[in-house]
Design a protein around this motif. Structure first.
Motif, PDB file in Angstrom:
ATOM      1  N   PRO A 117       0.850  -1.185   0.000  1.00 34.40           N
ATOM      2  CA  PRO A 117       0.000   0.000   0.000  1.00 34.40           C
ATOM      3  C   PRO A 117       0.891   1.244   0.000  1.00 34.40           C
ATOM      4  O   PRO A 117       1.907   1.285   0.700  1.00 34.40           O
ATOM      5  CB  PRO A 117      -0.774  -0.124   1.322  1.00 34.40           C
ATOM      6  N   GLY A 118       0.524   2.224  -0.809  1.00 36.85           N
ATOM      7  CA  GLY A 118       1.367   3.414  -0.959  1.00 36.85           C
ATOM      8  C   GLY A 118       2.067   3.429  -2.300  1.00 36.85           C
ATOM      9  O   GLY A 118       2.563   4.468  -2.744  1.00 36.85           O
ATOM     10  N   GLN A 143       9.959  -0.325  -0.297  1.00 32.25           N
ATOM     11  CA  GLN A 143       9.973  -1.052   0.971  1.00 32.25           C
ATOM     12  C   GLN A 143       9.296  -0.294   2.096  1.00 32.25           C
ATOM     13  O   GLN A 143       9.017   0.894   1.997  1.00 32.25           O
ATOM     14  CB  GLN A 143      11.419  -1.399   1.383  1.00 32.25           C
ATOM     15  N   CYS A 144       9.034  -1.077   3.155  1.00 33.63           N
ATOM     16  CA  CYS A 144       8.575  -0.512   4.412  1.00 33.63           C
ATOM     17  C   CYS A 144       9.689  -0.842   5.399  1.00 33.63           C
ATOM     18  O   CYS A 144       9.845  -1.988   5.798  1.00 33.63           O
ATOM     19  CB  CYS A 144       7.263  -1.159   4.825  1.00 33.63           C
ATOM     20  N   SER A 182      10.214   0.634   8.403  1.00 28.99           N
ATOM     21  CA  SER A 182       9.975   0.849   9.836  1.00 28.99           C
ATOM     22  C   SER A 182       9.786  -0.496  10.513  1.00 28.99           C
ATOM     23  O   SER A 182       9.283  -1.437   9.913  1.00 28.99           O
ATOM     24  CB  SER A 182       8.784   1.766  10.063  1.00 28.99           C
ATOM     25  N   PRO A 183      10.191  -0.581  11.777  1.00 23.93           N
ATOM     26  CA  PRO A 183      10.112  -1.864  12.483  1.00 23.93           C
ATOM     27  C   PRO A 183       8.665  -2.299  12.626  1.00 23.93           C
ATOM     28  O   PRO A 183       7.748  -1.478  12.623  1.00 23.93           O
ATOM     29  CB  PRO A 183      10.730  -1.571  13.856  1.00 23.93           C
ATOM     30  N   ARG A 184       8.456  -3.588  12.749  1.00 25.63           N
ATOM     31  CA  ARG A 184       7.106  -4.129  12.907  1.00 25.63           C
ATOM     32  C   ARG A 184       6.433  -3.522  14.127  1.00 25.63           C
ATOM     33  O   ARG A 184       6.926  -3.644  15.220  1.00 25.63           O
ATOM     34  CB  ARG A 184       7.146  -5.653  13.107  1.00 25.63           C
ATOM     35  N   GLU A 185       5.314  -2.867  13.888  1.00 26.69           N
ATOM     36  CA  GLU A 185       4.593  -2.285  15.016  1.00 26.69           C
ATOM     37  C   GLU A 185       3.572  -3.276  15.543  1.00 26.69           C
ATOM     38  O   GLU A 185       3.631  -4.452  15.258  1.00 26.69           O
ATOM     39  CB  GLU A 185       3.919  -0.986  14.586  1.00 26.69           C
ATOM     40  N   ARG A 210       1.403  -2.469   7.144  1.00 23.51           N
ATOM     41  CA  ARG A 210       2.724  -2.104   6.655  1.00 23.51           C
ATOM     42  C   ARG A 210       2.543  -1.429   5.303  1.00 23.51           C
ATOM     43  O   ARG A 210       1.925  -1.994   4.402  1.00 23.51           O
ATOM     44  CB  ARG A 210       3.587  -3.363   6.516  1.00 23.51           C
ATOM     45  N   LYS A 211       3.073  -0.224   5.174  1.00 24.28           N
ATOM     46  CA  LYS A 211       2.963   0.441   3.882  1.00 24.28           C
ATOM     47  C   LYS A 211       4.286   1.094   3.514  1.00 24.28           C
ATOM     48  O   LYS A 211       5.210   1.201   4.313  1.00 24.28           O
ATOM     49  CB  LYS A 211       1.828   1.455   3.884  1.00 24.28           C
ATOM     50  N   LEU A 212       4.320   1.573   2.300  1.00 14.02           N
ATOM     51  CA  LEU A 212       5.546   2.120   1.724  1.00 14.02           C
ATOM     52  C   LEU A 212       6.112   3.235   2.586  1.00 14.02           C
ATOM     53  O   LEU A 212       5.389   4.109   3.034  1.00 14.02           O
ATOM     54  CB  LEU A 212       5.198   2.688   0.344  1.00 14.02           C
ATOM     55  N   ASP A 213       7.450   3.226   2.786  1.00 12.41           N
ATOM     56  CA  ASP A 213       8.058   4.420   3.362  1.00 12.41           C
ATOM     57  C   ASP A 213       9.355   4.824   2.645  1.00 12.41           C
ATOM     58  O   ASP A 213       9.930   5.876   2.925  1.00 12.41           O
ATOM     59  CB  ASP A 213       8.285   4.294   4.883  1.00 12.41           C
TER      60      ASP A 213
END
Lengths: 94, 370, 421
Positions: free
Chosen positions: C120-121, C217-218, C220-223, C229-232
Motif C-alpha cells: 500500500p502506498g 519497501q517498508c 519501519s520496524p514491525r509495530e 505495513r505500507k511504503l516508506d
C-alpha cells in the motif's frame, strides 16, 4: 465520531457526503470516490491478497481490482470507481 | 525404441493410466497435441462423486473414489483436494422419495449418507432458499483441482520413467504404433486412446459425442457454501437425450470461489458461450440459492463432455485391434473415474483380473435401442 | 433486463469518444456509454464531478447541446450477437443494439513487477493522479514519480499543483532519447508549448533519466498488530549506483497499453496488441470503428482526430473525414516517436526477484511462472490471469518478462453480478 475531510478545492461547504468506513463515520465532498474516502479515514489496507498481503488501490481506474471492498453488504466492489453516497457502509478486510 | 504403452492424451485419464502403468514397471510414452490437461480435463468441475444411476456407474465411481482417498497421502497441496461432501438437494416431497431411495442404495453398498430435512438442510447450507424439502448428505465425496492433479499424475509417471511428448498431434493409431502429424512414428506394444472428447476422431468405432457444458466461476466468498450442492433433477439432465438442459450444481473451491454449473447440449461443436443457456443455468441456480444473484462472476467457459449412448465410458480393447485400448467417453465423471479407469486399463494390458467387473465398460458392448 | 436500440453507439467517453460523438451527431443519433460516473476518460478525468481542462469542458458543453445520449456507470461485459452489447449498470443488465459501433476504450497503464510493488502506498502514475482527481489529498506528501513516458511529467506537474512534494521523476529511458524526442516536437507548436510549460513547472524537480526503481519497501520496524505495513521508501538505480529515498507515495507506471478487450471480444482483428483499422478508422468488421489509443498509443491529439474521423466515417461523411487525414498523419508521427522514445529497456525484465508477485489477483510469484512456455499452461497450473482483473495487469507484464502472448479474451470481459449475466 464524525470527521470532516475536505479536498483543498472543495467548492461548497454544503455538498458533503456522510458515510461509514468500518463503522467509523466520515464526511467527504460530493464527488469523492469511496477509495479516497477509505484512504482519508486512515485505512490503507483495502483487502487481503490470496496469500495474506495488505493491498490498496493501484491503477485508480477500475482495472486492477486491488481496491475491492464491501459496500452495503455487497462484496468485491471497485471502490475507486464508485462515488461515495450518503449512508453507505463500507467494510474493508481486517 | 519400442515402448510398452503409448497413451494418446495427457488429460486426467491419460495421466492416471500413465501413473498406474509405470507403477507396474511398464515403459510408457504420453502424447498430446497440446499441453498437460489442455482439452476436456481443463473445462471440468473436479467433483469426486459416487453415483447411483446404475450398478456399473456405482462400481466405477466407488472404486475410483477409494483410489482418490488413498492418493491424498501423496498428492501435493496444489491439487487442492478437499473432502467437502455432496448434498443432493430435494425441492419437494417427490424428490425426497428419491433421497430415501438413494440413501438405501448407498447404505446397502457400504456408503454412509445422512438424510436431511428442511431444517437440517438449511443448517448445513444457510444460503439455500427456504422451502426446499431436504436432501442427502454424502460426506465421503470430495473436490480436487483437476489441472494440478493431472500434472501430479504426469510427474509421478515421469519419475517412474514415462516420457511426455506434448505439442504432438496423433493422426492415426494402429496395433504397434502411433502416427504423428509431423510424420514421426512411435512404436508401442500397446496403445491407449485417452483422447477425451476427441477420442472418436482416432477411433470411430467408439460412439462418443460431444456434450457441451457451461461453467461460471466467481470471485472469492468464504463461508458462502461448504458442500458441493446438486439438485436431484441433475440425473434427468445427465441422462436426457437431445434437448438442451440445465441443472443446479454448485461447488465451493478451496480458494472459496464458487463454481456454478451445469448445462448439457448436444449438437453444438463450437466453444462459444451461449447466453441463453447461461441465463437458464443461473436462473435455475437462483431458485435454489437466491443470494447468488449478487455474487461477482469472473469467468465463463465451455467444455465438451465425451458422451456415450449408455453414459458409461469405454474401457478396454477396441474391436478390430489386438492391443489398442479405449479409455474414453466418461461424460461428466472423467475426473472421478480416471483412477479406476487407469487400474482397469492396466489390468487389461497385463491380462489380469480387475477389482471390479470390466464387462459393462467394454467397447464391444451393444447398446440398448433408443 | 432492458434494451436500447441505438444508431451510433460509442463505447468510451474520453477524448476519442467525445470527439467521435460530436462528429457523428451531425448525421445520426448517437449514444455514448462509459463506465465512469462522468465523461472525460482518463486524461480528462473529472475532479469532484467536473473536468478542469478547458478543451474538455468545451467538448462536454458541445455534447450537452446536441441530442447525444450519455449513459454513465455502465460497463460493457458481453455480447448477445454481433450487433448487440451487454452492459452492467446500477439498474441491472442493459442490452445495447447498435447499427454502428465506435470503440473508444482508451488505454491503461503498464505495470511491471519489482520487489515491494504490492505495498500500500505504491500506486500507478496515472493511478495516483486518478485518485487525486477523485478527491485524495496529496498536500505535503513526499512522492516519487517513476517508470516511463510523458505521463510521468504530466502526473508530477499535477501533483505539484496539488501541493505535493515531488521528490524526483525517475525515467528509465536515456536522456539522449528524450532530447531527440524533444527536438522532434518542432512539428507541433502546441506540443512545444506544453513541453515548455511542464518543464518550467517542474524546474526544481530532479528528472533522473536512465534510472528506475529497484525496490519499494517498508523499513519501519514491525509495530503492533493491526497496523498496516505500507511504503516508506524506495530504492533507485542510475548507472549502477543505488540510492534509497524516503517517501510517502510512489507513483509508478511504464507508459500505456491499449484496451483492446472489447474489440477482441467482437472479433475485430488485433495485431501487435492494437486494433487494426483502415484510413476511415474502420475495423475488420464493417460496422465497427475504433479510435484513439486502442489503435495505437499516440496521445491526446491523435485520439481527438481519430475520433472525429471515425464519427464522420461511421455516418457517411467521407469527404469530411478524408480532409482530416493529413492532421492525423502528423499526430501519428508524434505517436510513433513517443513509443520509440519510451520503449522499455532490458534491465526492467530483471527487476522481479523469485518471490516478487507477478499476478496480484492470485499471488503468483515470478519463480512459479518461469518454467512455463506460454500463458495458457501457466494459467492452468498457477491460476495466473484467472483473477478478476482477467489478466489486464499480469498479461502485459508476462509478455514483457517472458515473451508470452497475452491470453485470449472471452465474455464477460469484466466481472459482473450473476443476476446481470
Amino acid at each position: 465520531m464524525c470527521r470532516i475531510y475536505r479536498h483543498e478545492d472543495s467548492p461548497n461547504i454544503d455538498n458533503v457526503i456522510a458515510l461509514k468506513i468500518n463503522n467509523n463515520s466520515i464526511s467527504v465532498d460530493d464527488g469523492t470516490t469511496v477509495a479516497v474516502a477509505i484512504l482519508a479515514a486512515g485505512v490503507s489496507q483495502f483487502r487481503h491478497s490470496v496469500s495474506g498481503e495488505s493491498r490498496g488501490p493501484l491503477c485508480g481506474m477500475g482495472v486492477c481490482f486491488e481496491c475491492r471492498v464491501t459496500i452495503d453488504r455487497v462484496a468485491h466492489q471497485r471502490s475507486c470507481s464508485i462515488i461515495a453516497q450518503d449512508g453507505m457502509e463500507v467494510v474493508t478486510d481486517e | 525404441m519400442m515402448f510398452d504403452v503409448a497413451i494418446v492424451g495427457a488429460g486426467i485419464v491419460g495421466a492416471a493410466c500413465a501413473a498406474a502403468l509405470t507403477r507396474e514397471g511398464l515403459s510408457v510414452v504420453i502424447v498430446d497435441k497440446g499441453g498437460i490437461a489442455n482439452g476436456t480435463t481443463a473445462a471440468g468441475m473436479g467433483h469426486i462423486v459416487v453415483m447411483d444411476d446404475s450398478e456399473a456407474q456405482f462400481a466405477l465411481t466407488h472404486y475410483s473414489q477409494r483410489l482418490w482417498n488413498e492418493l491424498t497421502a501423496e498428492m501435493s497441496a496444489s491439487c487442492e483436494f478437499e473432502n467437502c461432501g455432496t448434498i443432493w438437494v430435494a425441492a419437494d416431497e417427490e424428490e425426497m422419495n428419491e433421497v430415501h431411495r438413494k440413501h438405501d442404495f448407498y447404505e446397502e453398498r457400504g456408503i454412509a449418507t445422512e438424510i436431511l430435512d428442511e431444517r437440517s438442510l438449511r443448517e448445513a447450507e444457510p444460503n439455500l432458499a427456504e422451502g426446499l424439502a431436504g436432501g442427502l448428505l454424502v460426506e465421503s465425496d470430495s473436490v480436487v483441482y483437476q489441472l494440478t492433479a493431472t500434472r501430479f499424475l504426469i510427474d509421478k509417471a515421469i519419475s517412474g520413467g514415462a516420457k511426455l511428448k506434448t505439442g504432438n498431434r496423433v493422426i492415426e493409431i494402429r496395433d504397434g504404433e502411433v502416427l504423428l502429424e509431423n510424420g514421426e512414428k512411435i512404436f508401442a506394444a500397446n496403445v491407449v486412446n485417452a483422447g477425451g472428447a476427441q477420442a472418436a476422431d482416432l477411433s470411430p468405432q467408439l460412439n462418443i459425442k460431444k456434450r457441451k457444458g457451461h461453467l461460471v466461476i466467481t470471485d472469492r466468498y468464504p463461508n458462502f457454501v461448504s458442500h458441493q450442492l446438486i439438485e436431484l433433477g441433475y440425473l434427468k439432465s445427465a441422462h436426457g437425450n437431445d434437448a438442451d438442459s440445465v441443472a443446479f450444481n454448485v461447488q465451493p473451491r478451496i480458494t472459496r470461489q464458487i463454481l456454478l454449473g451445469s448445462s448439457r447440449q448436444f449438437g453444438s461443436e463450437t466453444s462459444g458461450i451461449d447466453n441463453n443457456i447461461v441465463r437458464r443455468m443461473t436462473s435455475r441456480a437462483f431458485e435454489y440459492m437466491p443470494r447468488l444473484r449478487d455474487i461477482s462472476a469472473v469467468r465463463i467457459w465451455t467444455g465438451f463432455r465425451p458422451a456415450t449412448p449408455d453414459n458409461l465410458p469405454y474401457i478396454g480393447n477396441i474391436p478390430g485391434y489386438e492391443n489398442v485400448y479405449a479409455a474414453a467417453g466418461h461424460e461428466g465423471l472423467g475426473i472421478t473415474t480416471s483412477l479406476g479407469t487407469a487400474e482397469l486399463i492396466t489390468d487389461a494390458i497385463l491380462g489380469r483380473n480387475s477389482a471390479i467387473p470390466n464387462v459393462p465398460y467394454l467397447p464391444t458392448r451393444r447398446f440398448a435401442e433408443h | 433486463m432492458s434494451k436500447l436500440t441505438i444508431e451510433v453507439l460509442i463505447v468510451g467517453g474520453g477524448a476519442a469518444g467525445m470527439s467521435a460523438a460530436l462528429a457523428a451527431s451531425q448525421n445520426a443519433s448517437v449514444t455514448i456509454v462509459d463506465d465512469n460516473p462522468f465523461l472525460g476518460g482518463q486524461i480528462w478525468r473529472a475532479e469532484l464531478g467536473n473536468t478542469k481542462s478547458p478543451e474538455a469542458q468545451k467538448l462536454i458543453a458541445a455534447i450537452a447541446s446536441k441530442q447525444i445520449k450519455i449513459i454513465n456507470n455502465a460497463q460493457v461485459f458481453g455480447l448477445n450477437n454481433a450487433n448487440s452489447l451487454l452492459t452492467e449498470t446500477t439498474d441491472g443488465q442493459l442490452e445495447l443494439k447498435f447499427e454502428k459501433l465506435i470503440i473508444a476504450t482508451g488505454a491503461r497503464e503498464l505495470f511491471l513487477p519489482f520487489p515491494g510493488w504490492t505495498l500500500p502506498g505504491v500506486f500507478g502514475a496515472g493511478g495516483l493522479q486518478a485518485l487525486a482527481k477523485g478527491g485524495m489529498s496529496v498536500k505535503g506528501k513526499r512522492i516519487v514519480v517513476a517508470g516511463t513516458g510523458p505521463l510521468l511529467l504530466a502526473v508530477a506537474d499535477y501533483l505539484k499543483s496539488k501541493e505535493a512534494i515531488v521528490i524526483a521523476i525517475v525515467e528509465q529511458t536515456s536522456s539522449a532519447k528524450i532530447n531527440r524526442f524533444a527536438l522532434g516536437l518542432w512539428r507541433s507548436p502546441s506540443k512545444i508549448r506544453q513541453a515548455i510549460a511542464l518543464r518550467s513547472g517542474l524546474r526544481d524537480v530532479p528528472y533522473l533519466t536512465d534510472s528506475w526503481i529497484t525496490s519499494a519497501q517498508c523499513r519501519s520496524p514491525r509495530e503492533s498488530k493491526g497496523v498496516t505495513r505500507k511504503l516508506d521508501s524506495i530504492t533507485v538505480i542510475k548507472k549502477g549506483i543505488t540510492k534509497t529515498i524516503d517517501c510517502d507515495y510512489l507513483a509508478c507506471g511504464f507508459h500505456l497499453i491499449p484496451n483492446t478487450e472489447l474489440a477482441e471480444m467482437l472479433g475485430c482483428k488485433i495485431e501487435n496488441g492494437t486494433v487494426t483499422v483502415d484510413d476511415y478508422q474502420q475495423t475488420s468488421i464493417d460496422n465497427i470503428f475504433c479510435a484513439g489509443e486502442p489503435t495505437g498509443i499516440a496521445g491526446l491529439e491523435s485520439s481527438l482526430i481519430e475520433g472525429k474521423i471515425a464519427g464522420l466515417a461511421a455516418t457517411g461523411q467521407l469527404d469530411a473525414s478524408r480532409a482530416l487525414f493529413g492532421q492525423r498523419d502528423n499526430a501519428a508521427y508524434f505517436g510513433d516517436k513517443l513509443n520509440k522514445t519510451f520503449a522499455l529497456r532490458d534491465e526492467l525484465r530483471k527487476l522481479a526477484d523469485a518471490e516478487t508477485i507477478v499476478c496480484r489477483c492470485e499471488d503468483v510469484s515470478f519463480q512459479r511462472l518461469e518454467e512455463f512456455n506460454d500463458f495458457r499452461d501457466a494459467k492452468l497450473q498457477t491460476r495466473c490471469g484467472m483473477g478478476p482483473c482477467q489478466g489486464r495487469i499480469c498479461g502485459a507484464a508476462a509478455q514483457f518478462l517472458f515473451g508470452w502472448e497475452p491470453p485470449n479474451v472471452r465474455p464477460p470481459i469484466f466481472p459482473v453480478k450473476m443476476e446481470n449475466l
